[in-house]
Design a protein around this motif. Structure first.
Motif, PDB file in Angstrom:
ATOM      1  N   ARG A 119      97.039  23.883  99.401  1.00 54.87           N
ATOM      2  CA  ARG A 119      95.127  24.307  99.564  1.00 54.87           C
ATOM      3  C   ARG A 119      95.041  23.552 100.998  1.00 54.87           C
ATOM      4  O   ARG A 119      94.902  22.559 101.164  1.00 54.87           O
ATOM      5  N   HIS A 120      94.068  24.554 101.701  1.00 57.07           N
ATOM      6  CA  HIS A 120      93.763  24.050 103.378  1.00 57.07           C
ATOM      7  C   HIS A 120      92.963  22.801 102.790  1.00 57.07           C
ATOM      8  O   HIS A 120      91.766  23.402 102.615  1.00 57.07           O
ATOM      9  N   PRO A 121      92.346  22.074 103.442  1.00 53.06           N
ATOM     10  CA  PRO A 121      91.798  21.319 103.049  1.00 53.06           C
ATOM     11  C   PRO A 121      89.509  22.236 103.431  1.00 53.06           C
ATOM     12  O   PRO A 121      89.823  22.761 104.424  1.00 53.06           O
ATOM     13  N   PRO A 122      89.021  21.334 102.885  1.00 54.91           N
ATOM     14  CA  PRO A 122      87.503  22.087 103.417  1.00 54.91           C
ATOM     15  C   PRO A 122      87.094  22.249 104.559  1.00 54.91           C
ATOM     16  O   PRO A 122      86.445  22.266 105.651  1.00 54.91           O
ATOM     17  N   ARG A 123      87.415  20.698 105.136  1.00 54.26           N
ATOM     18  CA  ARG A 123      86.827  20.150 106.057  1.00 54.26           C
ATOM     19  C   ARG A 123      87.556  19.729 106.610  1.00 54.26           C
ATOM     20  O   ARG A 123      88.850  18.617 106.101  1.00 54.26           O
ATOM     21  N   ASN A 124      87.514  19.166 108.229  1.00 52.58           N
ATOM     22  CA  ASN A 124      88.294  17.640 108.638  1.00 52.58           C
ATOM     23  C   ASN A 124      87.744  16.577 108.087  1.00 52.58           C
ATOM     24  O   ASN A 124      86.219  15.921 107.545  1.00 52.58           O
TER      25      ASN A 124
END
Lengths: 198, 215
Positions: free
Chosen positions: B58-63
């Protein structure tokens, strides 16, 4: 700038250098936390906490695999989170709630009319695997997440978790056996090629 | 597969990952060629691993990058937590000092005073009696069993003040005893430490929320 130079700079207080390391590793750390904890928001918070903790404790890093060092930080943060939220309610994959009522929050009951069938099946399978992962004891779950989902080899796992190689081997084998037994309960969700022998 | 021995299971799993030594792998391959159950177990493990490997990343929801103002910044220890920690430490310290003096007092009595050995019940249970004896000595000079125990040479001639002194020296138990409620001190100390820890933790969380980027 290579990784070692970035680490040295970050150890001197260069936050920009540290943030470049964060960008390089945030995907892996977030996914490790996500698979261990099973909750995206919680995983994001724990990942943030782990990076903050890593920045503060960077002076303690004495070389070796930086990836393993970061993985140890995130798994420790996950352990702490699980201990804190031991009684946190989770969404059950069982069709009924404990009171015998229909579970309206079950993942398969979400509106999926606009999603292609293949994606629906993929999501259901993912939920089933995640459910089985969460049924594992924490020490087994961590090993299987690092080895089978993140693709680390045994030495990297041993380094990250500070475990003897033999313990990693044994925990991974037992975790796979338990997962196999658990996944048998989701026979219909498994792709034909992956249907395990009953 | 559940009938597999633990050793076989571990070996199969390691074999699947190419983590067996060549000699071990060769032995296992020989057995695999002969034992169907082992072959099936290996296939099960292979499929389970394949399922896990296809879990999407999954892509992280934020940096999760840290804001520059975080550099060198540490939250100060909350004053209340600090005060509670010191209070907790002080209580523990006093408790152990008092406990130590009582224990050593008891030991010295046990080794030096025949009365203490002869009458253990008074040391363990009687709290007021020795004091009352001293008081009665000071007031009326009425002999008590303790006085009667002393050799006549010591009790017959000295002045009343001297007799009172010798009694005080011979019964330090009454002075070194701790009140029963004092044994709750470690619990109070731990409680204070727990509150201090909770305060610090809450403060750290607030600090993280404030200084961490959410882009």
């Amino acid at each position: 700038m290579d990784e070692l130079s970035l680490i040295r700079a970050a150890q001197q207080g260069d936050l920009e250098a540290f943030n470049r390391l964060v960008l390089a590793y945030q995907g892996m750390l977030f996914n490790v936390a996500l698979r261990i904890l099973g909750d995206e928001d919680l995983a994001a918070d724990v990942t943030q906490e782990a990076f903050l903790s890593a920045f503060r404790g960077l002076h303690a890093y004495r070389g070796g695999s930086f990836k393993a060092w970061l993985l140890r930080t995130i798994t420790n943060a996950c352990y702490d989170e699980l201990r804190r939220n031991k009684r946190r309610p989770t969404i059950s994959l069982e069709p009924e709630t404990e009171e015998g009522e229909e579970n309206e929050n079950a993942p398969w009951l979400a509106d999926t009319t606009s999603i292609p069938q293949q994606e629906i099946e993929q999501r259901e399978l993912e939920h089933a695997i995640q459910h089985c992962l969460e049924s594992l004891p924490m020490e087994f779950r961590t090993v299987v997440v690092l080895a089978d989902i993140q693709g680390l080899d045994y030495r990297e796992v041993a380094l990250a978790l500070r475990l003897p190689l033999g313990t990693v081997k044994s925990r991974l084998a037992r975790a796979r056996l338990r997962l196999r037994d658990c996944l048998q309960g989701f026979w219909e969700l498994l792709p034909t090629a992956f249907r395990l022998e009953r | 597969m559940n009938e597999l021995s633990s050793r076989d299971l571990i070996q199969l799993s390691a074999y699947l990952d190419g983590e067996l030594r060549p000699a071990e792998a060769k032995r296992l391959e020989q057995r695999l060629a002969e034992e169907d159950a082992l072959q099936r177990a290996l296939e099960d493990l292979r499929q389970t691993r394949a399922l896990l490997r296809q879990m999407p990343q999954r892509h992280p929801p934020r940096n999760f990058t840290l804001k520059p103002r975080l550099r060198g910044l540490r939250p100060p220890f909350p004053r209340t937590a600090l005060a509670l920690s010191w209070a907790s430490l002080a209580i523990l310290l006093v408790f152990f000092i008092a406990l130590g003096s009582r224990l050593f007092g008891d030991l010295s009595i046990a080794s030096s005073s025949p009365m203490a050995v002869a009458r253990p019940m008074e040391i363990g249970g009687g709290t007021e009696e020795p004091m009352m004896s001293i008081q009665s000595m000071e007031g009326t000079l009425t002999p008590t069993p303790e006085i009667a125990y002393f050799p006549p040479a010591e009790t017959a001639s000295p002045a009343p003040e001297m007799r009172a002194m010798s009694l005080e020296e011979s019964s330090p138990v009454s002075e070194s005893r701790l009140p029963s409620w004092w044994f709750g001190a470690p619990i109070v100390s731990l409680l204070l430490l727990g509150i201090a820890f909770g305060l610090r933790r809450a403060q750290l969380r607030a600090f993280q929320r404030r200084f961490m980027s959410r882009d």
